[in-house]
Design an enzyme around this catalytic site. Structure first.
Site, PDB file in Angstrom:
ATOM      1  N   TRP A 195       0.401  -1.345  -0.065  1.00 36.04           N
ATOM      2  CA  TRP A 195      -0.091   0.070  -0.138  1.00 36.04           C
ATOM      3  C   TRP A 195       0.852   1.380  -0.087  1.00 36.04           C
ATOM      4  CZ3 TRP A 195      -4.070  -0.674  -1.927  1.00 36.04           C
ATOM      5  CH2 TRP A 195      -4.873  -2.159  -2.017  1.00 36.04           C
ATOM      6  N   LYS A 244     -11.886  -1.425   7.113  1.00 45.54           N
ATOM      7  CA  LYS A 244     -11.352  -2.450   7.975  1.00 45.54           C
ATOM      8  C   LYS A 244     -11.854  -2.419   9.140  1.00 45.54           C
ATOM      9  CE  LYS A 244      -8.177  -2.441   4.545  1.00 45.54           C
ATOM     10  NZ  LYS A 244      -7.470  -2.493   3.187  1.00 45.54           N
ATOM     11  N   ASP A 292      -1.758   6.857   6.694  1.00 43.29           N
ATOM     12  CA  ASP A 292      -2.178   5.207   6.407  1.00 43.29           C
ATOM     13  C   ASP A 292      -2.173   4.714   7.240  1.00 43.29           C
ATOM     14  OD1 ASP A 292      -4.307   3.668   5.258  1.00 43.29           O
ATOM     15  OD2 ASP A 292      -2.920   3.207   2.987  1.00 43.29           O
TER      16      ASP A 292
END
Ligand SMILES: *Cc1c(COP(=O)(O)O)cnc(C)c1O
Length: 362
Positions: A102, A195, A171
């Protein structure tokens, strides 16, 4: 038989929250209307939004006078673009810690912005089996340092924020409100909600108010934190249902005792699985122990056929979605906030029994 869902995302939600959604789905707070059909300009929604913002700041120990909360769309992925567009305005240069997939995606998107220099200042490539240490020497001419606090795919996490004299952009998608960071060290935090917080379709951004005032105004409205903040996340139609669920999850989190309390439970859950891995020679996890993730635990038997048998048999035992990410293979147990301790116990027991039953096949 209880069912436990170890999926990496969109992930499991707390059962009491699902029950509450069901109970009030056709009649939201006596309005005779479903939350699915109320206006984002209605007093019901305005109240709900304000409450969700307040709960979030409370859980993060942040002050409403210092931080703004935005409820956006476009996923964490759109933040890969929005963060540099809005924040990289002084030096036009940003620093990234490459901790995994990511982080690489975030860097790749930032590189598409004209006249922006993107520097990788630390990297765990190619194995991503640890969280890379950031050491910046000399006066750093960066607008910010970007961190991906939890590596959803490889199962590493950042346990201590780096001591750098730069604004931090994080993030936090896969350990948002699951690990208790000093959130006030961040200039901007973003997280895809699917999530740990809500169904897919919502992205949470928490940003320092002093920064908002310095952001460029010549950006398209939907890409401008400043313009979105000025309209209190309702510049266009916001994802009403997702924000409603997020509010319920935040209330649930407060009831669990807050982020530090849920982190303690998450540590117990993760420890059960890591112990099952470490106590046998049957399973492997390649991550340096100090950098192991609390929320995503990848493991393998080292034999892809046996891994497949594990996944199939686990599913038959009610332990769902343990298949690893396609980049890594093997298994992955995601242990987000809504996974109860009993789920981790059930998985641990299954792992130990499976190891006994299949020892000879290795
Ligand atoms: C899942 C994930 C993303 C992608 O989120 P989207 O909301 O699907 O864009 C980004 N970063 C991390 C750390 C993730 O775990």
């Amino acid at each position: 038989m209880p069912i436990y869902n170890f999926v990496a995302g969109p992930a499991t939600l707390p059962v009491p929250v699902l029950n509450q959604i069901q109970a009030e789905l056709t009649d939201y707070q006596g309005t005779g209307l479903s939350i699915l059909e109320i206006s984002h300009r209605s007093p019901q929604f305005t109240t709900l939004l304000a409450r969700a913002k307040q709960l979030l700041l409370q859980l993060m120990h942040l002050k409403a006078s210092e931080y703004e909360v935005l409820f956006l769309q476009g996923g964490a992925t759109l933040q890969f673009t929005m963060a540099p567009l809005n924040l990289a305005t002084k030096f036009h240069r940003v620093a990234f810690v490459n901790s995994g997939h990511w982080a690489e995606r975030a860097m790749a998107e930032a590189k598409l912005i004209p006249d922006l220099v993107v520097d990788e200042v630390a990297s765990a490539a190619p194995h991503f089996n640890h969280f890379p240490l950031v050491e910046l020497t000399g006066p750093a001419k960066y607008d910010y340092l970007h961190l991906t606090t939890n590596n959803t795919i490889y199962g590493t996490a950042l346990n201590q924020l780096p001591e750098v004299d730069l604004p931090l952009v994080g993030d936090l998608s896969s350990n948002f409100l699951a690990q208790d960071y000093p959130f006030d060290r961040f200039a901007l935090i973003y997280a895809g909600a699917q999530k740990n917080l809500a169904p897919a379709g919502l992205t949470v951004v928490v940003v320092k108010k002093t920064l908002l005032a310095q952001m460029p105004t010549a950006l398209p409205a939907m890409l401008s934190y400043r313009k979105l903040a000025a309209k209190d996340s309702a510049l266009n139609t916001p994802p009403v249902f997702q924000i409603y669920v997020a509010k319920l999850v935040l209330e649930w989190l407060v009831k669990q005792g807050g982020v530090a309390a849920i982190e303690a439970v998450n540590r117990q859950k993760a420890q059960l699985i890591y112990d099952a891995i470490d106590q046998t020679t049957f399973y492997h996890n390649q991550v340096r122990p100090a950098d192991r993730s609390l929320t995503n635990v990848p493991f393998t038997t080292g034999d892809s056929e046996l891994d497949q048998t594990f996944i199939t048999k686990a599913q038959q035992a009610g332990l769902m979605n343990l298949k690893g990410h396609r980049l890594t293979g093997g298994m992955r147990a995601s242990l987000y906030n809504a996974m109860p301790l009993e789920g981790a116990v059930a998985l641990r027991n299954f792992m130990l029994q499976f190891a006994k039953d299949h020892e000879e096949e290795k």
